[in-house]
Structure formats: C-alpha cells, structure tokens
Design a protein around this motif. Structure first.
Motif, PDB file in Angstrom:
ATOM      1  N   MET A   1       0.786  -1.111   0.083  1.00 17.30           N
ATOM      2  CA  MET A   1       0.145   0.111   0.110  1.00 17.30           C
ATOM      3  C   MET A   1       0.790   1.217  -0.078  1.00 17.30           C
ATOM      4  SD  MET A   1      -2.943  -1.132  -0.474  1.00 17.30           S
ATOM      5  CE  MET A   1      -3.431  -2.828  -0.259  1.00 17.30           C
ATOM      6  N   ASP A   2       1.885   1.135   0.725  1.00 13.00           N
ATOM      7  CA  ASP A   2       2.607   2.743   0.694  1.00 13.00           C
ATOM      8  C   ASP A   2       3.220   2.883  -0.451  1.00 13.00           C
ATOM      9  OD1 ASP A   2       2.341   2.756   3.407  1.00 13.00           O
ATOM     10  OD2 ASP A   2       4.457   1.755   4.004  1.00 13.00           O
ATOM     11  N   GLU A   3       3.717   1.777  -1.563  1.00 11.77           N
ATOM     12  CA  GLU A   3       4.183   2.089  -2.997  1.00 11.77           C
ATOM     13  C   GLU A   3       2.914   2.429  -3.873  1.00 11.77           C
ATOM     14  OE1 GLU A   3       6.848  -0.968  -4.387  1.00 11.77           O
ATOM     15  OE2 GLU A   3       7.281  -1.638  -2.352  1.00 11.77           O
ATOM     16  N   VAL A   4       1.824   1.765  -3.393  1.00  9.60           N
ATOM     17  CA  VAL A   4       0.569   2.139  -4.216  1.00  9.60           C
ATOM     18  C   VAL A   4       0.484   3.660  -4.214  1.00  9.60           C
ATOM     19  CG1 VAL A   4      -1.679   2.057  -4.460  1.00  9.60           C
ATOM     20  CG2 VAL A   4      -0.633  -0.231  -3.988  1.00  9.60           C
ATOM     21  N   ILE A   5       0.321   4.263  -2.851  1.00 14.79           N
ATOM     22  CA  ILE A   5       0.358   5.681  -2.720  1.00 14.79           C
ATOM     23  C   ILE A   5       1.383   6.538  -3.442  1.00 14.79           C
ATOM     24  CG2 ILE A   5       0.199   7.415  -0.925  1.00 14.79           C
ATOM     25  CD1 ILE A   5      -1.025   5.425   1.049  1.00 14.79           C
ATOM     26  N   GLN A   6       2.518   6.073  -3.578  1.00 17.10           N
ATOM     27  CA  GLN A   6       3.618   6.765  -4.165  1.00 17.10           C
ATOM     28  C   GLN A   6       3.313   6.577  -5.514  1.00 17.10           C
ATOM     29  OE1 GLN A   6       7.391   4.965  -3.421  1.00 17.10           O
ATOM     30  NE2 GLN A   6       7.235   5.139  -1.256  1.00 17.10           N
ATOM     31  N   GLU A   7       2.690   5.679  -6.158  1.00 10.42           N
ATOM     32  CA  GLU A   7       2.475   5.745  -7.774  1.00 10.42           C
ATOM     33  C   GLU A   7       1.251   6.476  -8.057  1.00 10.42           C
ATOM     34  OE1 GLU A   7       4.324   4.150 -10.077  1.00 10.42           O
ATOM     35  OE2 GLU A   7       5.664   3.446  -8.754  1.00 10.42           O
ATOM     36  N   LEU A   8       0.403   6.521  -7.001  1.00 11.47           N
ATOM     37  CA  LEU A   8      -1.023   7.248  -7.343  1.00 11.47           C
ATOM     38  C   LEU A   8      -0.316   8.728  -7.317  1.00 11.47           C
ATOM     39  CD1 LEU A   8      -3.547   5.298  -5.249  1.00 11.47           C
ATOM     40  CD2 LEU A   8      -3.356   5.468  -7.760  1.00 11.47           C
ATOM     41  N   ASN A   9       0.479   9.183  -6.639  1.00 11.02           N
ATOM     42  CA  ASN A   9       0.947  10.390  -6.412  1.00 11.02           C
ATOM     43  C   ASN A   9       1.699  10.900  -7.843  1.00 11.02           C
ATOM     44  OD1 ASN A   9       0.561  12.308  -4.021  1.00 11.02           O
ATOM     45  ND2 ASN A   9       1.400  10.205  -2.954  1.00 11.02           N
TER      46      ASN A   9
ATOM     47  N   SER B   1     -11.822   6.484 -13.887  1.00 10.83           N
ATOM     48  CA  SER B   1     -12.093   7.154 -12.784  1.00 10.83           C
ATOM     49  C   SER B   1     -12.657   6.522 -11.621  1.00 10.83           C
ATOM     50  CB  SER B   1     -12.976   8.634 -13.361  1.00 10.83           C
ATOM     51  OG  SER B   1     -14.137   8.025 -13.837  1.00 10.83           O
ATOM     52  N   GLU B   2     -13.741   5.552 -11.921  1.00 10.18           N
ATOM     53  CA  GLU B   2     -14.497   4.899 -10.976  1.00 10.18           C
ATOM     54  C   GLU B   2     -13.297   3.955 -10.215  1.00 10.18           C
ATOM     55  OE1 GLU B   2     -18.002   1.715 -10.303  1.00 10.18           O
ATOM     56  OE2 GLU B   2     -17.985   3.078 -11.982  1.00 10.18           O
ATOM     57  N   LYS B   3     -12.449   3.345 -10.792  1.00  8.43           N
ATOM     58  CA  LYS B   3     -11.377   2.528 -10.261  1.00  8.43           C
ATOM     59  C   LYS B   3     -10.480   3.416  -9.597  1.00  8.43           C
ATOM     60  CE  LYS B   3     -11.491  -1.361 -13.608  1.00  8.43           C
ATOM     61  NZ  LYS B   3     -10.469  -2.180 -14.437  1.00  8.43           N
ATOM     62  N   ILE B   4     -10.202   4.416  -9.807  1.00 11.80           N
ATOM     63  CA  ILE B   4      -9.202   5.264  -9.135  1.00 11.80           C
ATOM     64  C   ILE B   4      -9.691   5.782  -7.823  1.00 11.80           C
ATOM     65  CG2 ILE B   4      -7.845   7.492  -9.196  1.00 11.80           C
ATOM     66  CD1 ILE B   4      -7.740   7.191 -12.288  1.00 11.80           C
ATOM     67  N   ALA B   5     -11.005   6.318  -7.942  1.00 12.89           N
ATOM     68  CA  ALA B   5     -11.519   6.809  -6.708  1.00 12.89           C
ATOM     69  C   ALA B   5     -11.915   5.522  -5.802  1.00 12.89           C
ATOM     70  CB  ALA B   5     -13.232   7.468  -7.188  1.00 12.89           C
ATOM     71  N   ASN B   6     -12.230   4.514  -6.135  1.00 10.59           N
ATOM     72  CA  ASN B   6     -12.398   3.190  -5.315  1.00 10.59           C
ATOM     73  C   ASN B   6     -11.171   2.953  -4.652  1.00 10.59           C
ATOM     74  OD1 ASN B   6     -15.115   2.714  -6.193  1.00 10.59           O
ATOM     75  ND2 ASN B   6     -14.691   1.386  -7.880  1.00 10.59           N
TER      76      ASN B   6
ATOM     77  N   VAL C   1     -10.626   5.437  -2.042  1.00  7.24           N
ATOM     78  CA  VAL C   1     -11.364   5.297  -0.911  1.00  7.24           C
ATOM     79  C   VAL C   1     -10.995   4.332   0.001  1.00  7.24           C
ATOM     80  CG1 VAL C   1     -13.658   4.670  -0.379  1.00  7.24           C
ATOM     81  CG2 VAL C   1     -13.291   6.340  -2.053  1.00  7.24           C
ATOM     82  N   LYS C   2     -10.504   3.144  -0.687  1.00  6.28           N
ATOM     83  CA  LYS C   2     -10.095   2.041   0.341  1.00  6.28           C
ATOM     84  C   LYS C   2      -8.898   2.422   1.175  1.00  6.28           C
ATOM     85  CE  LYS C   2     -12.166  -1.614  -2.496  1.00  6.28           C
ATOM     86  NZ  LYS C   2     -11.765  -2.767  -3.488  1.00  6.28           N
ATOM     87  N   LEU C   3      -7.988   3.423   0.459  1.00  6.59           N
ATOM     88  CA  LEU C   3      -6.748   3.681   1.116  1.00  6.59           C
ATOM     89  C   LEU C   3      -6.909   4.973   2.117  1.00  6.59           C
ATOM     90  CD1 LEU C   3      -4.369   3.507  -1.770  1.00  6.59           C
ATOM     91  CD2 LEU C   3      -4.667   1.840  -0.096  1.00  6.59           C
ATOM     92  N   GLY C   4      -8.264   5.663   2.072  1.00  7.97           N
ATOM     93  CA  GLY C   4      -8.530   6.666   3.000  1.00  7.97           C
ATOM     94  C   GLY C   4      -7.879   7.857   2.516  1.00  7.97           C
ATOM     95  N   GLN C   5      -7.861   8.213   1.338  1.00 10.44           N
ATOM     96  CA  GLN C   5      -6.852   9.172   0.710  1.00 10.44           C
ATOM     97  C   GLN C   5      -7.588  10.316   0.298  1.00 10.44           C
ATOM     98  OE1 GLN C   5      -3.344   9.452   0.675  1.00 10.44           O
ATOM     99  NE2 GLN C   5      -3.605   7.761   2.043  1.00 10.44           N
ATOM    100  N   VAL C   6      -8.023  11.126   1.130  1.00  9.50           N
ATOM    101  CA  VAL C   6      -8.846  12.211   0.960  1.00  9.50           C
ATOM    102  C   VAL C   6      -8.244  13.246   0.125  1.00  9.50           C
ATOM    103  CG1 VAL C   6     -10.342  14.155   1.827  1.00  9.50           C
ATOM    104  CG2 VAL C   6     -10.428  11.732   3.297  1.00  9.50           C
ATOM    105  N   ASN C   7      -7.139  13.657   0.573  1.00  9.40           N
ATOM    106  CA  ASN C   7      -6.361  14.715  -0.114  1.00  9.40           C
ATOM    107  C   ASN C   7      -6.017  14.279  -1.640  1.00  9.40           C
ATOM    108  OD1 ASN C   7      -6.301  16.263   2.018  1.00  9.40           O
ATOM    109  ND2 ASN C   7      -4.198  15.438   2.669  1.00  9.40           N
ATOM    110  N   LEU C   8      -5.912  12.947  -1.795  1.00 10.06           N
ATOM    111  CA  LEU C   8      -5.864  12.550  -3.396  1.00 10.06           C
ATOM    112  C   LEU C   8      -7.017  12.753  -4.100  1.00 10.06           C
ATOM    113  CD1 LEU C   8      -3.051   9.707  -3.200  1.00 10.06           C
ATOM    114  CD2 LEU C   8      -2.781  12.170  -3.350  1.00 10.06           C
TER     115      LEU C   8
END
Length: 282
Positions: free
Chosen positions: A208-216, A243-248, A251-258
């Motif tokens: 998950m940490d790497e997921v967040i890095q890639e999403l950034n 967009s729907e997959k990205i949002a999902n 949401v699962k990662l709790g990334q409000v700012n993203l």
C-alpha cells in the motif's frame, strides 16, 4: 515435397500465435452504404484483418502482451481510380480499455483473393493503415510496462504515416502524423498511465505504501498533461474509463487529499469524487 512444406507452414503459424502481440481481434464491418456487388468484394475482409493482426509479430521484445483488439470499419462508398476500386471508410480501433482511436478519413483498395501481409518497405494503403494503428495500440500497451517503452512503436507508426503521406493515397495520413506527434509529446499522460497500472499491480500484492507513491506520480502526470497540452482528448478518455477504479482505490486507502486532487484535475466527474470523499468521512 508437400510432406515437408505442410509441417513447416504449421510451425510458422504456431510461432506467430506464440510470439504475436494480439491475443484476440474482434472485427466489425458496417457495409450498409455499399452496393451488393461491392459488399461481395469485401466478404473476406473481416477474417483477413483478424489474421493480419494475430499472425504478425509486431515486436520482438514484448511477446506476451495478449492484447484484445476491437476494430470497427464503416464503409461510406467506393471511388473508381483507374482499374482500382478505392474504398472510403471511417474506422475505430480500441483495446477495450483506455486506448481508442477514431479515424474519419480512411482510403484503401482491397483484393479479396490475396492475404494481407505487412511489408515495412513497400507501402500499401490497407496494410499500412492497419499496421499504423497496430503500432499505436502496442505503444500504449507497452507504455504501461516501462516509462516511454512505446517509443519504438510510435516511431514505426510515424514512419508508416510519412510513407503514406508521400504515396498516391495521401488522404488522412497528414492527420495520422499529427496524432503520433501529439501522443508522443503528451508525456504527462504516458507517465500517469504507467503509474496507474503499476499501482493496480502493487494494490493486488498488498504494497500500500508503494501504491500511494505511484498514485501521487499519476496525479503529477495528469497535472503535467493539462499544463503542457490542455484538455487533451486522450487524457480525458483515460480519466473517463478509469475514474471509478481510481476513486475506489483511493477510498479504500482513505486518501481524502488525493481524492480532492482528482476532483480538481477531473472536473467532469467532480460530484463523483465529492461523493467518494464524503463516503470516507461517514
């Protein structure tokens, strides 16, 4: 002699299946505007196009892409040019996901008595046209494995377009040169697509940490795309499909700012991202 030739041809067929890039090709032909005799002349076109894509080895390095390709050819009429019947069409090419190319100015002649074969030296309108879009789809797919991995395919597509623009069948090739150049210079989208597909693989593996890095990185790429090329249609289509997959995932990662960043980068779906933000807050 036949006993020797037959196994050889069979082996060539299976080599192409194993090392070709297109796993399945769905071809739809709309010939409603053609006369009955003109329809008869293209009766084998669907199979010829399908075999052309599947049986050609398009890249020696990426042999396991297993791309699903969807092709739609819409015939508008026939123009006689000397002894040739020139078919005028529109066409759509898609991988069934976020790659889609629509062409309004297609022109080629077709001989149903011979198979389609791509010759990288000798330009022919129909095989050049099909090979051009094969390389565009390949470029987009390979870009999801490594940054700028599709450069070679884009260069090959541009080379085909240049030869088409200097041939006797120039219609549409100038626009195809522009299309390749636009895809090539939209580095932000290419960066975003790679990061998005990497994040999906990492998400499946639980990193998950790497997921967040890639999403950034994906968000940075989208912002770069908007800054450099504006509201590019290909970037917009990427967002529409994903967009729907990205949002999902966010949401699962709790990334409000993203999600807020996506809301500003993708205003066409602003309400959708807002609902996703509120679902985290509940």
């Amino acid at each position: 002699m036949l006993n020797v030739v037959a196994p050889f041809l069979i082996s060539i067929f299976y080599i192409n299946i194993l090392f070709g890039q297109f796993y399945s090709v769905d071809v739809n032909v709309d010939d409603r505007l053609l006369r009955s005799d003109e329809k008869h002349e293209i009766i084998n076109l669907k199979n010829d196009v399908k075999n052309f894509f599947i049986n050609t080895v398009w890249d020696d390095n990426y042999t396991d892409l297993d791309i699903n390709l969807y092709v739609q050819i819409i015939f508008e009429g026939v123009t006689e040019k000397g002894n040739e019947s020139i078919y005028n069409c529109q066409a759509l090419f898609s991988n069934g996901s976020d790659l889609r190319y629509f062409d309004k100015s297609v022109q080629f002649f077709y001989n149903s008595g011979s198979s389609l074969y791509y010759d990288p030296v000798l330009f022919e309108p129909i095989t050049g046209f099909l090979a051009y879009y094969a390389h565009l789809i390949l470029a987009g797919e390979i870009d999801t494995y490594e940054f700028n991995g599709g450069n070679n395919s884009l260069e090959l597509a541009r080379d085909i377009a240049l030869r088409g623009s200097s041939s006797d069948y120039k219609k549409g090739w100038g626009s195809r040169i522009t299309l390749v150049d636009n895809l090539n210079r939209n580095m932000g989208l290419r960066k975003a697509r790679l990061a998005w597909y990497l994040s999906l693989d990492l998400f499946k593996d639980g990193n998950m940490d790497e997921v967040i890095q890639e999403l950034n990185i994906m968000l940075d790429g989208l912002e770069e795309s908007f800054q450099n090329v504006g509201r590019d249609s290909h970037t917009q289509y990427f967002l529409k499909i994903n967009s729907e997959k990205i949002a999902n995932v966010l949401v699962k990662l709790g990334q409000v700012n993203l999600l807020k960043d996506m809301k500003s980068l993708d205003p066409d779906r602003m309400d959708f991202y807002q609902d996703s933000i509120e679902s985290i807050s509940e």
